[in-house]
Scaffold this motif. Structure first.
Motif, short mmCIF file in Angstrom:
data_model
loop_
_atom_site.label_atom_id
_atom_site.label_comp_id
_atom_site.label_asym_id
_atom_site.label_seq_id
_atom_site.Cartn_x
_atom_site.Cartn_y
_atom_site.Cartn_z
N HIS A 41 -7.98 -3.10 3.00
CA HIS A 41 -7.64 -1.70 2.73
C HIS A 41 -7.25 -1.49 1.26
O HIS A 41 -6.77 -0.42 0.89
CB HIS A 41 -6.48 -1.26 3.63
CG HIS A 41 -6.82 -1.32 5.08
ND1 HIS A 41 -6.19 -2.15 5.96
CD2 HIS A 41 -7.76 -0.66 5.79
CE1 HIS A 41 -6.72 -2.00 7.17
NE2 HIS A 41 -7.69 -1.10 7.08
N HIS A 95 -2.31 -6.80 -2.62
CA HIS A 95 -2.86 -5.98 -1.54
C HIS A 95 -4.02 -5.16 -2.08
O HIS A 95 -5.13 -5.21 -1.57
CB HIS A 95 -1.78 -5.08 -0.94
CG HIS A 95 -2.28 -4.18 0.14
ND1 HIS A 95 -3.13 -3.13 -0.10
CD2 HIS A 95 -2.07 -4.19 1.47
CE1 HIS A 95 -3.43 -2.53 1.04
NE2 HIS A 95 -2.79 -3.15 2.01
N ASP A 116 -6.19 -7.34 0.66
CA ASP A 116 -6.30 -6.70 1.97
C ASP A 116 -7.60 -5.88 1.94
O ASP A 116 -7.97 -5.33 0.89
CB ASP A 116 -5.11 -5.77 2.14
CG ASP A 116 -4.99 -5.19 3.53
OD1 ASP A 116 -3.98 -5.44 4.19
OD2 ASP A 116 -5.90 -4.44 3.96
N HIS A 145 -5.11 -7.52 10.79
CA HIS A 145 -5.36 -8.62 9.86
C HIS A 145 -4.92 -9.98 10.39
O HIS A 145 -4.06 -10.64 9.82
CB HIS A 145 -4.66 -8.34 8.54
CG HIS A 145 -5.00 -7.01 7.96
ND1 HIS A 145 -6.29 -6.51 7.95
CD2 HIS A 145 -4.24 -6.05 7.40
CE1 HIS A 145 -6.29 -5.32 7.38
NE2 HIS A 145 -5.07 -5.00 7.06
N GLU A 178 0.88 -1.16 0.00
CA GLU A 178 0.00 0.00 0.00
C GLU A 178 0.91 1.20 0.00
O GLU A 178 1.87 1.27 0.75
CB GLU A 178 -1.01 0.00 1.16
CG GLU A 178 -0.44 -0.10 2.53
CD GLU A 178 -1.54 -0.23 3.59
OE1 GLU A 178 -2.61 0.39 3.45
OE2 GLU A 178 -1.31 -0.94 4.58
#
Ligand SMILES: [Zn+2]
Length: 523
Positions: free
Chosen positions: A163, A127, A161, A185, A42
């Motif tokens: 996010h 991700h 993920d 997580h 990220e």
């Protein structure tokens, strides 16, 4: 005639027999061929830091299995397919990925995929919040380029993920998709295994791609520090996901919070549900999206927040130790540069910490390669005066001067490489060669520090990971500046979809009707 027929039968049997001797696997079911690929990071577009290729610590070929205990040599899933791992990289969160690094990693992945094509399936492990210089929606770009190599028939199962961001084109090009259901997580591996289980089940059963994929973009953008699933309303919202995924005709259901520190149209929450029952897929997705929207105003920071000076006042006055302060704005695990010196500069300026007799404080951490070199020259026990930090992000404070005694020098950490502890007044400052998050008790104890017996521990982090959470006697999240400033209104978005909650006050209820995304074979 009969005789001829008899001879023919004998010949047939002999040939058949010969074939089965030559090919003992003839009667064995052919295993599906499944490739593995993916890049995970990220990256904040609000941080001046850049991420280069080596940050991804790439693993290729059979080394990729080491990410996945559920695909270990003797595991059941390993035996269910012919696995063809290609390239997988996983970087600490950071700044925008350079275009060179992205192109290099994608090109290597595609070349490896090309070598062993065709595939029945692909486990695409990403991700979902990668930012790349000059390229929107990198994961959407990546999956399109993967499709160009492997074709449209292969079933892609994407693991993400929560996010991450799910753009329309990512939704179009994947077939199965899921994301974590817990923040922090703790279920990361369980989620990845679910993505693999679903893929294997669909291939083995012959059911193939799901008949329906419902996708609902939700105009909500919240920081992770407000959306932990440990507390309400994140807890109840995410508790709905598993029962939803167990409904008849549903393969998986997932809610993405999205990533708040990049400024692209795809940055917002999303719900996706996949399955074969049109009515259930649609209504379940809409239920989850509406539940999220209805709870939107209840998301608050997971712990009390305050400006730094007030946080320090509280920690100094408190009888509860260790008092942990999250230095949120430069959290390297959310995408901060990790070398912002603003917080440590403020701490060292406070009179309470000027002398050895002051409250003990651990500051984790500040990268300073030159400081580390000098510390090695001076050695443990020696006095040092040198600068650290602000090589990348100097927007809030210049490099910080640290004058003190070297307490420890440790070598060999995967991320930091070399770590130095310097005691300045009553503060133990951890200076690293390269940036590293301090999330585990052992990160401190291996440096000779004991966070449990320290009055105040300041860590560049947002919500506390379980180990630190369990150590804390009290905790506050300090609103500090940096590339992942938690005050989203200060970031100045220009390209996200508007209106967006909570940036646009009093916005009207959005249309949260599920959109059925066409199959990857029909786009
Ligand atoms: Zn996350």
């Amino acid at each position: 005639m009969k005789k001829i027929l008899f001879s023919l039968i004998l010949l047939f049997l002999a040939l058949g027999c010969k074939q089965s001797i030559n090919n003992p696997n003839k009667d064995k079911k052919k295993l599906p061929r499944i490739a593995i690929a993916g890049l995970a990071i990220e990256s904040s577009t609000f941080s001046p830091a850049l991420t280069h290729e080596e940050a991804f610590h790439v693993r290729v070929g059979d080394d990729v299995f080491s990410y996945y205990p559920f695909l270990s040599k003797d595991s059941l899933n390993r035996k269910r397919a012919d696995w063809i791992p290609t390239l997988r990289g996983h970087a600490l969160p950071g700044g925008t990925v350079t275009r060179e690094a992205y192109e290099s990693l994608v090109t290597q992945s595609l070349e490896m995929l090309k070598k062993n094509a065709p595939y029945d399936g692909l486990f695409f492990d990403i991700h979902g919040a990668m930012s790349v210089v000059g390229l929107d929606d990198p994961e959407g770009d990546f999956i399109i380029r993967v499709r160009e190599v492997i074709g449209k028939k292969t079933i892609i199962s994407t693991s993400m993920d929560l996010h991450g961001n799910v753009s329309r084109r990512l939704a179009e090009n994947t077939d199965l998709i899921t994301c974590y259901r817990m923040a922090p997580h703790e279920d990361a591996l369980e989620s990845k295994k679910r993505a693999v289980d679903n893929l294997l089940d669909r291939i083995e059963s012959g059911k193939g791609k799901p008949a329906f994929k419902a996708w609902i973009p939700i105009p909500i953008l919240l920081p992770g520090e407000k959306t932990s699933t440990r507390i309400e309303p994140g807890k109840s919202l995410y508790a709905k996901v598993e029962p939803a995924s167990n409904k008849k005709g549903i393969i998986d259901a997932a809610i993405w919070i999205g990533y708040a520190w990049a400024d692209e149209p795809r940055n917002h929450a999303v719900v996706m549900v996949t399955g074969d029952d049109k009515e259930n897929v649609t209504s379940t997705a809409e239920d989850l999206a509406n539940s999220f929207w209805e709870a939107r105003s209840d998301f608050e920071f997971v712990a009390p927040t305050a400006p730094l000076d007030k946080s320090l006042d509280m920690a100094i006055a408190s009888k509860k130790h260790p008092f942990i302060i999250s230095d949120m704005g430069d959290n390297p695990t959310a995408g901060g540069a990790g070398d912002v010196t603003w917080t440590i500069t403020e701490i060292l300026a406070r009179p309470e910490f000027k002398f050895k007799t002051g409250p003990s404080l651990i500051y984790a951490s500040i990268p300073g390669p030159e400081f580390v070199t000098k510390a090695i020259e001076v050695g443990i026990g020696g006095r040092i005066e040198a600068y650290a930090g602000a090589a990348i992000d100097n927007r809030f404070a210049p490099p910080v001067k640290l004058s003190g005694t070297i307490e420890a020098i440790e070598y060999g950490d995967k991320y930091a490489e070399i770590e130095v502890v310097v005691k300045v007044g009553s503060t133990f400052v951890i200076v690293t060669k390269k940036r590293k998050p301090y999330h585990k008790e052992i990160d401190f104890t291996r440096l000779g520090l004991n966070p449990r017996k320290t009055d105040i521990v300041v860590v560049k982090i947002g919500y506390l990971v379980p180990e630190l959470y369990n150590i804390r006697a009290d905790w506050i999240m300090a609103q500090t500046p940096g590339g992942v400033d938690q005050d989203l209104e200060r970031l100045g978005y220009k390209r996200i979809m508007r209106p967006m909650f909570p940036l646009d006050k009093n916005m009207e209820d959005p249309d949260l009707k599920a959109e059925l995304i066409p199959s990857s074979e029909d786009i």
